[in-house]
Structure formats: C-alpha cells, structure tokens
Write an enzyme that holds these catalytic residues in place. Structure first.
Site, short mmCIF file in Angstrom:
data_model
loop_
_atom_site.label_atom_id
_atom_site.label_comp_id
_atom_site.label_asym_id
_atom_site.label_seq_id
_atom_site.Cartn_x
_atom_site.Cartn_y
_atom_site.Cartn_z
N GLU A 1 -26.03 24.81 -18.14
CA GLU A 1 -26.79 24.69 -16.88
C GLU A 1 -25.83 24.76 -15.69
O GLU A 1 -24.74 24.20 -15.73
CB GLU A 1 -27.54 23.34 -16.85
CG GLU A 1 -28.38 23.15 -15.59
CD GLU A 1 -29.17 21.84 -15.59
OE1 GLU A 1 -28.91 20.98 -16.45
OE2 GLU A 1 -30.05 21.70 -14.72
N GLU B 1 -30.21 15.41 -22.44
CA GLU B 1 -29.39 15.07 -21.27
C GLU B 1 -29.26 13.55 -21.09
O GLU B 1 -28.29 13.09 -20.52
CB GLU B 1 -29.94 15.73 -19.99
CG GLU B 1 -31.30 15.23 -19.57
CD GLU B 1 -31.86 15.97 -18.35
OE1 GLU B 1 -31.72 17.20 -18.28
OE2 GLU B 1 -32.43 15.30 -17.48
N ASP C 1 -38.22 22.87 -17.61
CA ASP C 1 -37.95 21.45 -17.88
C ASP C 1 -39.23 20.64 -17.71
O ASP C 1 -39.80 20.60 -16.61
CB ASP C 1 -36.87 20.95 -16.90
CG ASP C 1 -36.30 19.60 -17.28
OD1 ASP C 1 -36.90 18.92 -18.14
OD2 ASP C 1 -35.25 19.22 -16.71
N GLU D 1 -37.65 22.28 -22.18
CA GLU D 1 -36.72 21.15 -22.20
C GLU D 1 -37.43 19.80 -22.09
O GLU D 1 -38.39 19.67 -21.34
CB GLU D 1 -35.77 21.34 -21.01
CG GLU D 1 -34.83 20.19 -20.76
CD GLU D 1 -33.91 20.51 -19.58
OE1 GLU D 1 -33.69 21.70 -19.28
OE2 GLU D 1 -33.43 19.55 -18.97
N TYR E 1 -41.43 16.97 -10.21
CA TYR E 1 -40.03 17.07 -10.59
C TYR E 1 -39.52 18.50 -10.40
O TYR E 1 -40.20 19.46 -10.76
CB TYR E 1 -39.82 16.65 -12.06
CG TYR E 1 -38.48 17.10 -12.52
CD1 TYR E 1 -37.35 16.38 -12.14
CD2 TYR E 1 -38.31 18.30 -13.20
CE1 TYR E 1 -36.10 16.84 -12.45
CE2 TYR E 1 -37.06 18.77 -13.51
CZ TYR E 1 -35.95 18.03 -13.13
OH TYR E 1 -34.72 18.50 -13.42
N TRP F 1 -40.57 9.53 -15.46
CA TRP F 1 -40.28 10.40 -14.33
C TRP F 1 -39.66 11.71 -14.78
O TRP F 1 -38.92 11.85 -15.64
CB TRP F 1 -39.33 9.73 -13.31
CG TRP F 1 -38.91 10.73 -12.29
CD1 TRP F 1 -39.68 11.29 -11.32
CD2 TRP F 1 -37.62 11.34 -12.16
NE1 TRP F 1 -38.96 12.21 -10.60
CE2 TRP F 1 -37.70 12.26 -11.11
CE3 TRP F 1 -36.41 11.18 -12.87
CZ2 TRP F 1 -36.61 13.04 -10.71
CZ3 TRP F 1 -35.33 11.95 -12.49
CH2 TRP F 1 -35.42 12.87 -11.42
N HIS G 1 -39.31 17.43 -18.32
CA HIS G 1 -38.81 16.14 -17.85
C HIS G 1 -39.54 14.95 -18.49
O HIS G 1 -39.99 14.02 -17.80
CB HIS G 1 -38.83 16.06 -16.31
CG HIS G 1 -37.57 15.49 -15.74
ND1 HIS G 1 -37.49 14.23 -15.23
CD2 HIS G 1 -36.33 16.01 -15.63
CE1 HIS G 1 -36.25 13.99 -14.83
NE2 HIS G 1 -35.52 15.06 -15.06
N ARG H 1 -28.67 19.16 -25.26
CA ARG H 1 -28.30 19.27 -23.85
C ARG H 1 -27.33 18.19 -23.38
O ARG H 1 -27.08 18.03 -22.20
CB ARG H 1 -29.56 19.21 -22.99
CG ARG H 1 -30.56 20.28 -23.35
CD ARG H 1 -31.33 20.70 -22.16
NE ARG H 1 -30.46 21.14 -21.11
CZ ARG H 1 -30.26 20.52 -19.96
NH1 ARG H 1 -30.87 19.41 -19.67
NH2 ARG H 1 -29.43 21.02 -19.09
N ARG I 1 -34.08 28.72 -14.76
CA ARG I 1 -35.04 27.64 -15.02
C ARG I 1 -36.10 27.68 -13.93
O ARG I 1 -35.75 27.62 -12.74
CB ARG I 1 -34.31 26.30 -15.03
CG ARG I 1 -35.19 25.16 -15.46
CD ARG I 1 -34.53 23.82 -15.24
NE ARG I 1 -34.84 23.30 -13.93
CZ ARG I 1 -34.70 22.02 -13.59
NH1 ARG I 1 -34.23 21.15 -14.45
NH2 ARG I 1 -35.01 21.62 -12.37
C1 CS2 Z 1 -32.48 17.57 -14.94
C2 CS2 Z 1 -31.65 16.71 -14.09
O1 CS2 Z 1 -30.90 19.27 -14.72
C3 CS2 Z 1 -31.80 18.83 -15.40
O2 CS2 Z 1 -32.22 19.34 -16.40
O3 CS2 Z 1 -33.34 17.04 -15.85
O4 CS2 Z 1 -31.75 17.23 -12.80
C4 CS2 Z 1 -32.00 15.23 -14.04
O5 CS2 Z 1 -33.23 15.01 -13.45
C5 CS2 Z 1 -30.91 14.53 -13.25
O6 CS2 Z 1 -29.68 14.81 -13.82
C6 CS2 Z 1 -31.15 13.04 -13.16
O7 CS2 Z 1 -30.05 12.41 -12.62
MG MG Z 2 -33.51 18.21 -17.56
#
Ligand code: CS2
Ligand code: MG
Length: 402
Positions: A339, A262, A210, A236, A159, A402, A212, A283, A147
């Site tokens: 992951e 996630e 990602d 993602e 991020y 975020w 995010h 995910r 990633r």
């Molecule tokens: C993220 C995470 O791993 C990922 O794909 O999006 O790091 C996420 O930000 C955290 O799990 C938040 O607690």
């Molecule tokens: Mg993520």
C-alpha cells in the site's frame, strides 16, 4: 559493539509520529517507527519507561535475542502497544546491522526477489463521478493498482473518503468524532461503484477495496459475490477478525480474494486464517507486527499456503516503516502488493528517504540500512498534538466497528 543511548522522538509534521533512535558506542545509529495512530503516548511510555533502560549496554547485533527478551521476557505478551515498541527496536537494530555491513537492508534478508515493488494508491470521492475522476488521476500518476472508496448515498460520511479539498487523514480530532453507518445502503451501492469504474477504465487496472471491518461474515459473503464480475485484486478487512472462523463462511461463498491483518500484531492472530487458507493476503506490516523479525515469520508461514504479503502503508505509518517495509517487499518471495498513501512534503522534510517511485512501482534504494533518517532539530518544530480516530454508530445509535 554496545548500545549507548536510546531516544524516543515524538513529532507532528502534519500528523503524529513516534520514532525510536538507538545509538551505539561506535557512533552508528539506527531508527525505527513506533507510531500507533491515536495511542502514540502509550508506546512512548512503554519505550521510555521499560525498554530503553534495559537496552543500554546490550550488543545491538543480537537482534533475535533482544526480540525474545522483550517479547517472552515481558511476561505480558502481544498487544498493539508492546508489539509496536518491540517493532521499533527491531527495525532500528536491523538498520544498525545493515549500516555496519555497509549494505541495504534487503541484502541481509537474502537479496532481492524482484526488480520493483508494485504499490496501490487510494482514489476516493464523495460520489461515483468524483471517485471516477480520482481513479483517472491515479492512473495518470502511473499507478497500476488503485484502492477505490466512495461516499454512499444516504450515509453522511464514510471511511476512506476525504473531506472536500483535503487529503484523507482519519485521526481528525482531539477526541473521537462520530460517524453513522448503514450496512444495507453500503451493500446496495458497492457493486454500482465498481461497475462504473470497470465501465470507464476497463479490465486491466487492479482494483482494491477496504471494507474496514464493518460487515458480518454472511454480509461479507454477499459483498464478495456481488463484486465478482469486477474481479477485485482484494476485498480488505471484510469483518472484524477476532473470530478467525468467520472467514470460513466468507470463503465458502465467494472467489473475491480476501486481505486482512493491518491491526494484527502477532503471528498467532493469523495462524488459523493462514493454515485453513481462508485468506489470500496478509496486510500486517513492520511497525505493528513486531518488526522485520516477526513479519518474515508470518510471511514464511503464509508462503506454505499460497498466501501473499500486502503490507499496510497508510500515512500513520511513518516513512521509517515504509522504508523498512520496502526492503522486506524487495526480498519476500511471496510478495503481493504494497500500500502507498503518500506522505506530505512536510512529513518528508523531517524524514529523508532513499526509496523511489517510478511508474507505479517502488525501489527501496541502495543506502546502507533501511535508508530513512530523521532530522531531529526540524522535528522539534512540530510538537505532538493529540489526534484520535473516529468511532462509528449504526443509524439506531448502536456503537459499531469503525
Ligand atoms: C486503512 C488505514 O490503509 C488502510 O487500509 O485501513 O487507513 C487505517 O484506517 C489507519 O491506518 C488507521 O490508523
Ligand atoms: Mg485498511
């Protein structure tokens, strides 16, 4: 067999983890991860005040009935706090059942569907050259899928990018810190980043990215289209997923595969996404999606629509979640990828694991149960310390995803 004791163990060996331990009258116990990053204590209360007292005396083998009892029986269904608590119970009960059977957990699910589990790791840097170095290091470490996240010119922090010399850990302060986001600068930059990675490392390595949750559907469509020449494994969380319909628009414009889930905690969060084939990977993972019991229902539904699983595996999911997820991955027929954001040595001194990494792949190990345990005495040495995730604002001050 009856449940005799239920303990909630909170510790912070480098980051906060909540672990549920269910002990039976025959001495066999199971553990489950109950960590909800930045909101840990809410789950502790849910477990201690409502779930633990109701578990005492129940037959731990009745995993399905206990799941239904806490899901339907709560009346107030779903939500990350309640579902994380249910996941912890479910994981601990599967651990107990597998220990009683003397089998690794994947055997109870139906046995393994593959020899090894491909994982992706993270490579990030403050700019393109630093990110390229990080990708090179991950390739040297054996990873087949990476990633890629990078600092964006003109954007102060973003991020997925670690602070100088530190490992990336987003829950970085007692109260939320604020970062600033520019969609325009990001969209102009992202294709340059991936062009540079493909130029240096060629076409064979799998690349992931990602977003995010930061774009609108039409912006995500533009991103997906602009990344098509670099054939990503997935893009993602391109948009916040409350509006499942939003993915239709992205889908109509790009062939870049889409991964999401996630932050989902229920099969209903992804029902429309799956049934309309608007995504390619789910995910969700054990700890935030109601345990093995619900995750395998999500996987079965997804399998009808050519959608594969790509479980979340950030460090805020404890080694207990990782262990259980690897058993799930070993079994699940429609597996995509897992992951892997490695836990620190300190974290793995408190949690002993039986899963193993070899040349880009994991195996879950053959220890009965899910193969992860916690050293309760050592855990006491690392008390809970509040740590919150950041918030994000646009350059004009508007609060953003975020
Ligand atoms: C993220 C995470 O791993 C990922 O794909 O999006 O790091 C996420 O930000 C955290 O799990 C938040 O607690
Ligand atoms: Mg993520």
């Amino acid at each position: 067999m009856k449940i005799r004791d239920v303990k909630v163990i909170v510790c912070s060996p480098g980051r906060n983890f909540v672990t549920l331990k269910i002990v039976t009258d025959e001495g066999i116990y199971g553990i489950g991860d109950a960590t909800l990053n930045g909101r840990e204590k809410s789950v502790v209360s849910y477990l201690e005040d409502y779930i633990a007292p109701a578990l005492i005396g129940k037959d731990p083998h009745r995993i399905e009935d206990i799941w239904q009892f806490f899901y339907r029986g709560a009346y107030w269904r779903r939500g990350p706090v309640g579902m994380t608590a249910i996941a912890a119970v479910d994981t601990a009960l599967w651990d107990i059942k597998a220990k009683v059977a003397g089998l690794p957990l994947y055997q109870l699910l139906g046995g393994r569907s593959r020899d090894k589990i491909m994982v992706y790791t993270h490579a990030n840097g403050a700019d393109i050259p630093a990110t390229l170095d990080a990708v090179g290091k991950a390739i040297e470490d054996g990873y087949k899928a990476i990633r890629v996240q990078s600092g964006i010119p003109g954007v102060k922090s973003t991020y997925g990018v670690a602070k100088e010399g530190q490992k990336y850990e987003p829950a970085d302060a007692d109260l939320p810190t604020e970062s600033v986001w520019s969609t325009e600068k990001y969209l102009n930059f992202a294709p340059k980043l991936f062009a540079a990675v493909r130029e240096q490392y060629g076409d064979d390595i799998h690349l992931l990215h990602d977003v995010h949750h930061r774009l609108s559907p039409i912006e995500a469509a533009r991103l997906g289209k602009s990344l098509e020449p670099y054939h990503l494994f997935w893009m993602e969380d391109p948009v916040a997923a409350e509006n499942q319909q939003g993915f239709k628009l992205i889908r109509e414009h790009t062939t870049t595969p889409i991964a999401v889930g996630e932050v989902f905690n229920s099969i209903h969060d992804c029902q429309a996404l799956i049934q309309n084939q608007w995504i390619d990977y789910i995910r969700s993972t054990v700890v935030h999606a109601g345990g093995i019991t619900q995750l395998r229902r999500i996987a079965d539904l997804a399998s009808l629509y050519h959608i594969r699983m790509g479980c979340h595996g950030a460090t805020d999911l404890s080694p207990v979640c990782m262990g259980a997820a690897l058993h799930f991955d070993y079994w699940v027929p429609n597996f995509g990828i897992q992951e892997h954001m490695p836990h620190s040595e300190l974290m793995e001194s408190v949690f002993s694991v039986s899963y193993k990494f070899d040349d880009g792949y994991f195996t879950p190990g053959e220890t009965p149960g899910h193969g992860v345990d916690i050293d309760e005495e050592l855990a006491k040495k690392y008390p809970y310390k509040r740590a919150c995730l950041p918030v994000n604002r646009l350059e004009d001050g508007t609060l953003w995803h975020w």
